[in-house]
Design an enzyme around this catalytic site. Structure first.
Site, PDB file in Angstrom:
ATOM      1  N   ALA A 183       0.838  -1.202   0.000  1.00 49.53           N
ATOM      2  CA  ALA A 183       0.000   0.000   0.000  1.00 49.53           C
ATOM      3  C   ALA A 183       0.872   1.252   0.000  1.00 49.53           C
ATOM      4  O   ALA A 183       1.757   1.390   0.854  1.00 49.53           O
ATOM      5  CB  ALA A 183      -0.908  -0.005   1.216  1.00 49.53           C
ATOM      6  N   CYS A 657      -3.267  -4.843  -3.085  1.00 46.55           N
ATOM      7  CA  CYS A 657      -2.360  -4.237  -2.108  1.00 46.55           C
ATOM      8  C   CYS A 657      -2.745  -4.623  -0.694  1.00 46.55           C
ATOM      9  O   CYS A 657      -3.931  -4.682  -0.356  1.00 46.55           O
ATOM     10  CB  CYS A 657      -2.398  -2.706  -2.204  1.00 46.55           C
ATOM     11  SG  CYS A 657      -2.208  -2.016  -3.862  1.00 46.55           S
ATOM     12  N   CYS A 658      -1.756  -4.874   0.108  1.00 49.51           N
ATOM     13  CA  CYS A 658      -1.935  -4.928   1.561  1.00 49.51           C
ATOM     14  C   CYS A 658      -0.753  -4.164   2.154  1.00 49.51           C
ATOM     15  O   CYS A 658      -0.107  -3.386   1.456  1.00 49.51           O
ATOM     16  CB  CYS A 658      -2.041  -6.356   2.075  1.00 49.51           C
ATOM     17  SG  CYS A 658      -0.541  -7.343   1.897  1.00 49.51           S
ATOM     18  N   LYS A 659      -0.473  -4.378   3.405  1.00 48.06           N
ATOM     19  CA  LYS A 659       0.577  -3.606   4.058  1.00 48.06           C
ATOM     20  C   LYS A 659       1.912  -3.726   3.342  1.00 48.06           C
ATOM     21  O   LYS A 659       2.591  -2.729   3.097  1.00 48.06           O
ATOM     22  CB  LYS A 659       0.713  -4.057   5.510  1.00 48.06           C
ATOM     23  CG  LYS A 659       1.768  -3.315   6.310  1.00 48.06           C
ATOM     24  CD  LYS A 659       1.784  -3.803   7.744  1.00 48.06           C
ATOM     25  CE  LYS A 659       2.839  -3.080   8.562  1.00 48.06           C
ATOM     26  NZ  LYS A 659       2.858  -3.518   9.972  1.00 48.06           N
TER      27      LYS A 659
END
Length: 773
Positions: A183, A657-659
């Protein structure tokens, strides 16, 4: 299921929950069955591909072949370096304009000195970061363990292409691409006070309500000032160039060349004149006049009163607080009109002179492009007497000189007044303002690197699809981001950063040009409010494009973000916290997606639209998506699946997206891939879970005496079916005997790397091959 392609490796199987599941190997050789998947030009932006090959049964007992590939992108570092270089130039130019603002009263002069001190420090910091990035020669992507490093904060985390190529009896050749990236967020600056969405709103509210002695300009007016300044910087040298070309045509005594040069000069000059027909420029000139020594600066009225006054006007004035602009009795407001009107009069004199010269030469009826301006200009140019013995250059030179002088006067006044507007933005809360600018630049840089990578890949895979190319230049390109961040703790700040960064991508346009050398890396031009990314194509590919694109038409993108938190922290947020941020983001972006759909239906040909209605009605999918967004169901992954389906059917670019683009991202991508195989390619229903297990495992081959598997397990420890909406984000490694490790990139968890290192240190693993994280 899942036999390894012949010639790649030995067949090794293991018993998974009582069922046979074949292990697959890493493959670095490109596949030859697809021309689309083997475009050599993609090697310019992609590198280090890691592949896995499968064979799965279909519902009619036939076989499909799948090639799964993960590739790094060198744009992870190239785009940030291009962007930082532009931002340094922009800031240096702004600082120089502040210095050239002229003499100011002590109050404003002290503010200017303070602003310049801080801005110079920011430029030095950007230059240091660019220097450090230029030294990076190792990996072509930034790992998640580096997300807190200051020198790498402009670089996206784990930017990769995840590609699935399917060759099945029902659809011989199909590609499914997903760009995975962490992200976009300012991890180094942290999220103690929230992310950009909250910080920008708080900053603007405080600036509007402050009693500090400065002139308030809304963000829209500040952006307008930057736009006009940019237009000045672009148009002034263009006009000077076309004026010199006109003189060159006159010296050559070429009527046709003279007409063409005059047409170009007229078009650019008219744009130049119209750029200043804005109330903002007029009011800024008045504000600057009162800020000079001897000017009277009145205290601005309260924000409450000014807001009420502006809301009662229809239409509203360009500035929300016009009364904050002081009035001065000695200021001649009409002087500005006369100054920029002289530019238009000078142009009319040139048009009249060109008409006379061509008429006397007997070469035609004058320039059709001069039109009414030419007719109106005859009266202005009557005082200029032409002599047959003099050449055209001598007749036109004094008129061109007058035009340049008039332009110089306009530019000088406008630049100073609009620079004074920008001074107001910086004058309030200097450190906070510049830190917000830095944070926004960092987040935007990460988002832009992924966007450029996705655009180039999409362009190459659809280069020979005439429908897509028509959609590209007629409507634009939809770009859908799937967010998996929770609305709990620091991930709230990440989501706020991400929402602003993706929204800022609306400022980006693409332009496709023909490559003139072997350097085909994209080039960025523009400023913070508007960037143009130039994508270069070899001559053969460039010639296949529609005429509008080849002529340089700007291609716009429409980014949308849909976020659904799916981990255990989201469970806490939904039970004890607040999910309003996620709900508002999803609702806002649904409206953007619906707007794109409306334009798509209006502008695209009916026969092309019918192609999208064959299997699923786009309108029905949008209605279903809207219902799910409004339902406010916990962990409603249906939102993501519907948004992804709509994006694919609209020929869009998909991002997940993730972290850090590791566990949650890899679980989402593999689930999506298996769902596509089931829904689009008739994967046998009994093999869905086993196909998912196979894609989510990392196979270890070699050594002759052992092997290993890395499996994804549910975060709650229960054995839920993978298609139940539970994304698995805990990994487990099983090692059987000493062996060589081949990691295929199914999961990029640093814990896996540490586990492998542990086994290697104890001599269980003989050799460690390419590890991708």
């Amino acid at each position: 299921m899942g036999e390894i392609e012949d010639g790649e490796a030995d067949h090794i199987t293991t018993d998974v929950q009582g069922q046979k599941c074949a292990l697959v190997c890493e493959c670095t050789a490109p596949e030859t069955v697809s021309r689309k998947d083997n475009l050599p030009f993609l090697n310019a932006v992609l590198k280090n591909p890691v592949c896995k090959l499968y064979r799965f049964p279909t519902s009619d007992n036939k076989w499909m072949r799948i090639r799964e590939q993960m590739s790094e992108s060198i744009l992870s570092f190239h785009i940030p370096k291009e962007l930082i270089s532009l931002q340094i130039k922009e800031d240096l130019c702004r600082n120089q304009e502040l210095k050239e603002l002229g003499e100011l009263s002590p109050h404003w002069d002290n503010l200017r000195k303070n602003v310049l001190t801080h801005c110079d420090q920011m430029v030095n910091m950007y230059q240091d970061i660019l220097t450090e990035l230029s030294k990076e020669t190792g990996s072509s992507f930034k790992s998640s363990s580096s997300k807190g490093e200051k020198t790498l904060e402009f670089v996206p985390i784990n930017l990769h292409l995840q590609r699935m190529h399917v060759h099945s009896p029902h659809l011989k050749d199909a590609l499914y691409d997903v760009i995975t990236v962490g992200a976009p967020a300012a991890h180094f600056q942290g999220f103690k006070n929230g992310g950009l969405r909250k910080l920008l709103h708080r900053f603007e509210t405080e600036r509007r309500n402050t009693g500090y002695q400065f002139i308030y300009y809304s963000p829209e007016n500040t952006a307008k000032a930057k736009e006009v300044l940019s237009n000045i910087n672009q148009l002034q040298p263009l006009i000077a160039t076309h004026a010199d070309l006109l003189l060159n045509s006159a010296s050559q005594h070429s009527p046709d060349s003279l007409k063409n040069s005059l047409k170009m000069l007229s078009e650019k000059t008219e744009l130049f004149v119209h750029a200043f027909k804005d109330q903002l420029v007029r009011s800024a000139l008045l504000a600057l006049y009162t800020a000079r020594p001897g000017g009277v600066l009145k205290k601005p009225p309260s924000p409450k009163n000014s807001t009420e006054e502006s809301s009662s006007q229809d239409p509203p004035p360009p500035m929300r607080r016009q009364d904050s602009i002081p009035h001065h009795s000695d200021y001649d407001e009409e002087e500005w009109d006369r100054v920029w009107a002289h530019v238009g009069k000078s142009l009319n004199c040139i048009i009249a002179m060109v008409d006379k010269l061509i008429e006397r030469d007997g070469s035609g009826e004058g320039d059709d492009g001069s039109g009414k301006d030419g007719e109106k200009g005859h009266s202005l140019g009557d005082s200029v007497i032409t002599h047959p013995q003099e050449d055209w250059y001598e007749q036109l030179y004094p008129l061109i000189l007058t035009l340049k002088d008039c332009m110089g006067e306009v530019v000088n006044r406008a630049k100073q007044s609009l620079t004074f507007v920008l001074l107001q933005e910086l004058a309030y809360s200097l450190p906070q303002c510049l830190m917000l600018t830095l944070r926004r630049d960092v987040v935007f840089s990460q988002a832009l690197a992924g966007l450029v990578c996705g655009f180039i890949i999409k362009l190459h895979t659809s280069l020979y699809d005439p429908g897509f190319l028509e959609q590209l230049h007629t409507v634009g390109l939809i770009v859908q981001y799937e967010g998996l961040l929770s609305t709990y703790s620091e991930e709230i700040g990440m989501l706020e950063d991400m929402a602003v960064g993706i929204s800022d991508l609306k400022k980006v346009a693409f332009k496709i040009t023909e490559a003139t050398s072997n350097d085909v890396l994209p080039v960025i031009t523009g400023r913070r409010e508007h960037y143009v990314v130039e994508v270069k194509l070899p001559g053969r590919m460039f010639e296949s494009l529609p005429l509008q694109i080849k002529e340089g038409q700007l291609l716009h993108v429409y980014p949308v973000l849909f976020n659904v938190g799916i981990n255990e922290q989201q469970t806490l947020a939904e039970r004890f916290g607040d999910v309003s941020l996620q709900e508002s983001i999803n609702q806002e972006n649904f409206e953007l997606l619906k707007e794109y759909y409306t334009v798509f239906m209006e502008k695209m040909p009916p026969d092309y639209i019918s192609h999208f209605q064959e299997q699923n009605d786009l309108k029905g999918l949008l209605e279903n998506l809207q219902q799910n967004i409004q339902a406010k169901k916990r962990k409603n992954v249906e939102i993501m699946w519907l948004a992804a389906t709509i994006c694919r059917k609209l020929n869009g670019i998909r991002f997940t997206c993730c972290k850090s683009a590791k566990d949650r991202t890899s679980m989402s991508v593999t689930l999506e891939q298996c769902s596509i195989l089931r829904d689009e390619h008739q994967l046998h229903k009994d093999f869905f879970i086993r196909a998912l297990d196979c894609m989510r495992s990392v196979m270890v081959l070699g050594g002759g005496r052992g092997f290993a598997e890395l499996f994804a397990l549910p975060s709650d420890g229960q054995s839920q079916p993978p298609d139940s909406g539970c994304f698995w984000n805990i990994t487990k490694l099983r090692i059987f005997g000493p062996c060589a490790v081949y990691h295929s990139g199914g999961s990029r968890d640093p814990e896996f790397l540490r586990t492998l290192q542990k086994f290697q240190d104890t001599h269980w693993i003989k050799e460690k091959k390419k590890l991708v994280f």
